[in-house]
Design a protein around this motif. Sequence first.
Motif, PDB file in Angstrom:
ATOM      1  N   THR A   1       0.813  -1.213   0.000  1.00 36.40           N
ATOM      2  CA  THR A   1       0.000   0.000   0.000  1.00 36.40           C
ATOM      3  C   THR A   1       0.847   1.262   0.000  1.00 36.40           C
ATOM      4  O   THR A   1       0.531   2.226  -0.698  1.00 36.40           O
ATOM      5  N   LEU A   2       1.924   1.276   0.741  1.00 30.77           N
ATOM      6  CA  LEU A   2       2.666   2.516   0.960  1.00 30.77           C
ATOM      7  C   LEU A   2       3.811   2.762  -0.024  1.00 30.77           C
ATOM      8  O   LEU A   2       4.408   3.840   0.002  1.00 30.77           O
ATOM      9  N   GLY A   3       4.131   1.786  -0.880  1.00 23.50           N
ATOM     10  CA  GLY A   3       5.257   1.958  -1.789  1.00 23.50           C
ATOM     11  C   GLY A   3       5.119   3.184  -2.682  1.00 23.50           C
ATOM     12  O   GLY A   3       5.945   4.111  -2.643  1.00 23.50           O
ATOM     13  N   TYR A   4       4.075   3.206  -3.518  1.00 24.60           N
ATOM     14  CA  TYR A   4       3.883   4.316  -4.453  1.00 24.60           C
ATOM     15  C   TYR A   4       3.610   5.636  -3.719  1.00 24.60           C
ATOM     16  O   TYR A   4       4.214   6.668  -4.059  1.00 24.60           O
ATOM     17  N   PRO A   5       2.716   5.672  -2.702  1.00 26.15           N
ATOM     18  CA  PRO A   5       2.512   6.933  -1.975  1.00 26.15           C
ATOM     19  C   PRO A   5       3.787   7.470  -1.335  1.00 26.15           C
ATOM     20  O   PRO A   5       4.009   8.679  -1.309  1.00 26.15           O
ATOM     21  N   THR A   6       4.635   6.573  -0.822  1.00 29.16           N
ATOM     22  CA  THR A   6       5.895   7.025  -0.241  1.00 29.16           C
ATOM     23  C   THR A   6       6.786   7.646  -1.304  1.00 29.16           C
ATOM     24  O   THR A   6       7.463   8.656  -1.060  1.00 29.16           O
ATOM     25  N   GLY A   7       6.789   7.044  -2.500  1.00 28.60           N
ATOM     26  CA  GLY A   7       7.563   7.602  -3.602  1.00 28.60           C
ATOM     27  C   GLY A   7       7.100   9.012  -3.960  1.00 28.60           C
ATOM     28  O   GLY A   7       7.917   9.914  -4.204  1.00 28.60           O
ATOM     29  N   ILE A   8       5.778   9.222  -3.995  1.00 30.54           N
ATOM     30  CA  ILE A   8       5.240  10.554  -4.284  1.00 30.54           C
ATOM     31  C   ILE A   8       5.635  11.541  -3.189  1.00 30.54           C
ATOM     32  O   ILE A   8       6.037  12.682  -3.469  1.00 30.54           O
ATOM     33  N   ALA A   9       5.506  11.118  -1.942  1.00 27.73           N
ATOM     34  CA  ALA A   9       5.871  11.997  -0.822  1.00 27.73           C
ATOM     35  C   ALA A   9       7.349  12.378  -0.889  1.00 27.73           C
ATOM     36  O   ALA A   9       7.720  13.535  -0.660  1.00 27.73           O
ATOM     37  N   LEU A  10       8.197  11.416  -1.232  1.00 29.05           N
ATOM     38  CA  LEU A  10       9.630  11.696  -1.352  1.00 29.05           C
ATOM     39  C   LEU A  10       9.921  12.594  -2.549  1.00 29.05           C
ATOM     40  O   LEU A  10      10.847  13.410  -2.510  1.00 29.05           O
ATOM     41  N   ALA A  11       9.136  12.443  -3.624  1.00 26.73           N
ATOM     42  CA  ALA A  11       9.311  13.319  -4.792  1.00 26.73           C
ATOM     43  C   ALA A  11       9.000  14.763  -4.427  1.00 26.73           C
ATOM     44  O   ALA A  11       9.702  15.701  -4.843  1.00 26.73           O
ATOM     45  N   ILE A  12       7.936  14.975  -3.644  1.00 26.84           N
ATOM     46  CA  ILE A  12       7.590  16.326  -3.188  1.00 26.84           C
ATOM     47  C   ILE A  12       8.690  16.879  -2.280  1.00 26.84           C
ATOM     48  O   ILE A  12       9.164  18.005  -2.456  1.00 26.84           O
ATOM     49  N   LEU A  13       9.089  16.064  -1.322  1.00 29.60           N
ATOM     50  CA  LEU A  13      10.128  16.487  -0.380  1.00 29.60           C
ATOM     51  C   LEU A  13      11.449  16.767  -1.097  1.00 29.60           C
ATOM     52  O   LEU A  13      12.106  17.786  -0.847  1.00 29.60           O
ATOM     53  N   GLY A  14      11.823  15.857  -2.011  1.00 34.13           N
ATOM     54  CA  GLY A  14      13.078  16.030  -2.739  1.00 34.13           C
ATOM     55  C   GLY A  14      13.052  17.229  -3.662  1.00 34.13           C
ATOM     56  O   GLY A  14      14.051  17.960  -3.779  1.00 34.13           O
ATOM     57  N   GLY A  15      11.912  17.450  -4.354  1.00 37.09           N
ATOM     58  CA  GLY A  15      11.810  18.609  -5.230  1.00 37.09           C
ATOM     59  C   GLY A  15      12.007  19.912  -4.483  1.00 37.09           C
ATOM     60  O   GLY A  15      12.555  20.887  -5.023  1.00 37.09           O
ATOM     61  N   PHE A  16      11.562  19.950  -3.241  1.00 36.39           N
ATOM     62  CA  PHE A  16      11.758  21.136  -2.394  1.00 36.39           C
ATOM     63  C   PHE A  16      13.205  21.228  -1.917  1.00 36.39           C
ATOM     64  O   PHE A  16      13.831  22.293  -1.984  1.00 36.39           O
ATOM     65  N   TYR A  17      13.737  20.089  -1.447  1.00 38.32           N
ATOM     66  CA  TYR A  17      15.066  20.115  -0.829  1.00 38.32           C
ATOM     67  C   TYR A  17      16.160  20.510  -1.827  1.00 38.32           C
ATOM     68  O   TYR A  17      17.065  21.285  -1.489  1.00 38.32           O
ATOM     69  N   VAL A  18      16.099  19.977  -3.050  1.00 35.38           N
ATOM     70  CA  VAL A  18      17.178  20.276  -3.998  1.00 35.38           C
ATOM     71  C   VAL A  18      17.178  21.744  -4.404  1.00 35.38           C
ATOM     72  O   VAL A  18      18.175  22.238  -4.957  1.00 35.38           O
ATOM     73  N   GLN A  19      16.088  22.457  -4.137  1.00 30.95           N
ATOM     74  CA  GLN A  19      16.050  23.888  -4.419  1.00 30.95           C
ATOM     75  C   GLN A  19      16.483  24.729  -3.226  1.00 30.95           C
ATOM     76  O   GLN A  19      17.003  25.839  -3.399  1.00 30.95           O
ATOM     77  N   THR A  20      16.280  24.215  -2.034  1.00 29.77           N
ATOM     78  CA  THR A  20      16.499  25.032  -0.829  1.00 29.77           C
ATOM     79  C   THR A  20      17.563  24.476   0.110  1.00 29.77           C
ATOM     80  O   THR A  20      18.039  25.207   0.979  1.00 29.77           O
ATOM     81  N   THR A  21      17.886  23.197  -0.023  1.00 29.65           N
ATOM     82  CA  THR A  21      18.778  22.451   0.894  1.00 29.65           C
ATOM     83  C   THR A  21      18.270  22.499   2.333  1.00 29.65           C
ATOM     84  O   THR A  21      19.045  22.375   3.280  1.00 29.65           O
ATOM     85  N   THR A  22      16.959  22.698   2.479  1.00 29.52           N
ATOM     86  CA  THR A  22      16.348  22.667   3.812  1.00 29.52           C
ATOM     87  C   THR A  22      15.047  21.868   3.744  1.00 29.52           C
ATOM     88  O   THR A  22      14.558  21.543   2.662  1.00 29.52           O
ATOM     89  N   VAL A  23      14.512  21.547   4.915  1.00 28.20           N
ATOM     90  CA  VAL A  23      13.214  20.885   5.024  1.00 28.20           C
ATOM     91  C   VAL A  23      12.355  21.738   5.943  1.00 28.20           C
ATOM     92  O   VAL A  23      12.764  22.052   7.063  1.00 28.20           O
ATOM     93  N   SER A  24      11.183  22.134   5.468  1.00 27.08           N
ATOM     94  CA  SER A  24      10.302  22.994   6.252  1.00 27.08           C
ATOM     95  C   SER A  24       9.085  22.206   6.724  1.00 27.08           C
ATOM     96  O   SER A  24       8.762  21.141   6.196  1.00 27.08           O
ATOM     97  N   ALA A  25       8.391  22.778   7.699  1.00 32.11           N
ATOM     98  CA  ALA A  25       7.157  22.156   8.178  1.00 32.11           C
ATOM     99  C   ALA A  25       6.108  22.118   7.070  1.00 32.11           C
ATOM    100  O   ALA A  25       5.312  21.177   6.985  1.00 32.11           O
ATOM    101  N   THR A  26       6.104  23.118   6.204  1.00 34.44           N
ATOM    102  CA  THR A  26       5.130  23.165   5.111  1.00 34.44           C
ATOM    103  C   THR A  26       5.316  22.000   4.156  1.00 34.44           C
ATOM    104  O   THR A  26       4.352  21.319   3.791  1.00 34.44           O
ATOM    105  N   ILE A  27       6.546  21.749   3.733  1.00 36.01           N
ATOM    106  CA  ILE A  27       6.770  20.666   2.762  1.00 36.01           C
ATOM    107  C   ILE A  27       6.549  19.310   3.416  1.00 36.01           C
ATOM    108  O   ILE A  27       6.071  18.370   2.774  1.00 36.01           O
ATOM    109  N   LEU A  28       6.878  19.184   4.690  1.00 33.25           N
ATOM    110  CA  LEU A  28       6.588  17.933   5.390  1.00 33.25           C
ATOM    111  C   LEU A  28       5.075  17.715   5.480  1.00 33.25           C
ATOM    112  O   LEU A  28       4.590  16.591   5.326  1.00 33.25           O
ATOM    113  N   GLY A  29       4.337  18.810   5.701  1.00 34.23           N
ATOM    114  CA  GLY A  29       2.884  18.711   5.770  1.00 34.23           C
ATOM    115  C   GLY A  29       2.289  18.267   4.446  1.00 34.23           C
ATOM    116  O   GLY A  29       1.437  17.361   4.407  1.00 34.23           O
TER     117      GLY A  29
END
Length: 397
Positions: free
Chosen positions: A139-167
């Motif tokens: 169940t969680l394989g594909y959703p986890t991949g999407i969540a990581l894609a969102i998180l990674g797309g943010f991180y490679v631009q900012t080199t940080t992790v925010s509460a907004t992107i985690l949300g």
Amino acid sequence: MAIARHDRGTRADLRALGSQIHPVFMLPPLAASWFGAAVAGEFTLGVGALHMAAMFFAVYTAHVKDGYVDFYARGEDDDHPMTVRGCRVALVAAAVGFAACTLALGALVGPGGALVTLPTWVIGYLHAPQLDTNPLTTTLGYPTGIALAILGGFYVQTTTVSATILGFSLVFLVTLAGVKIIDDEKDYDYDRSIDKRTVSVALGRIRARRLATYLLFAGIVGVLWGTVSGLFPPFSPVGALAFGSIVLVARRSDPTLATMLLIRGAYVFLALLLAAVWFRPLSGVALVDITVLGPYTYLATEIVFGAVAFGLLVYANALRSAVRTIVVLYPIAYLWDWYTLEVGVFEIVMRTGYELFGIPVEEHLFMIVVPALVVGIHETLEKHARSSASGTGSRTQ
């Protein structure tokens, strides 16, 4: 040996390689990568393109490996467009492409850029036969991949992790988990025959659908929480409302139609959240101030929600149940309310000022409206559950 199973030549090989690009499942991770970049604000196109390409190779790896395992190892599929050698060539090429993108991100962004990207390929490669054999990882394989894609797309631009992107990542993880449960329900009979432990097989179709619905609505509520807390833009609930309306339709549909509706609904959900993040509509717009009603403000809200409760009770034919519940609950609620007001736990400002038996008249109405609304919602859900159960029973007979 050729790459294509059914034809020979360069065109046939290219068609076979292209057959493993499934747009329905390929586009969301790519869009999720750019969504993460949009949340970051200003972004670099080159870095964003590298991360998107890495997501492409990760999902392509999952598609090729899944097709190879299902046809050549398990015998589940009736056909496959690629030879064994073709599958292996495609897997190596995708791995090389992913490695090149990840190393480039590591050089441009730093080690964190590579580390946040790498797990997506691991999930894709291990999807079959390792991760698709138990309810949790299936169940969680594909959703986890999407969540990581969102998180990674943010991180490679900012080199940080925010509460907004985690949300946002958590919202899509939970929401897409619900979609995946319903998607797996399509293969319930076959999965059960080979003892493949999807959520539907493990819990049964009715309970699995119920769990999926809870997850979908949890994701929607998560958007509301994020907006009220200031993490998400003010327009975000519009996306949640649009997706929620699709969920209401899909929850009573058969698995094939429900999956189709929810996947397309997820596209709409993501698009509206992207608009909320990028264009920021409704920013600076104040909430509607109903306190213009003065001392009748609290009373007006009770009338509105009381009307909703009454409508639900009539629809569910549960007026008598509500009356019994209110009669039993009222003395307890009255004592609790009286005591908390007496000792100053809270104060009601926008009220008429009229009291009855030591407490504001609005509180008496509150002790009627709230249980009526709870019973109305509960009985409405039970009515729909019985209807869904009878429909599922008729389809499986």
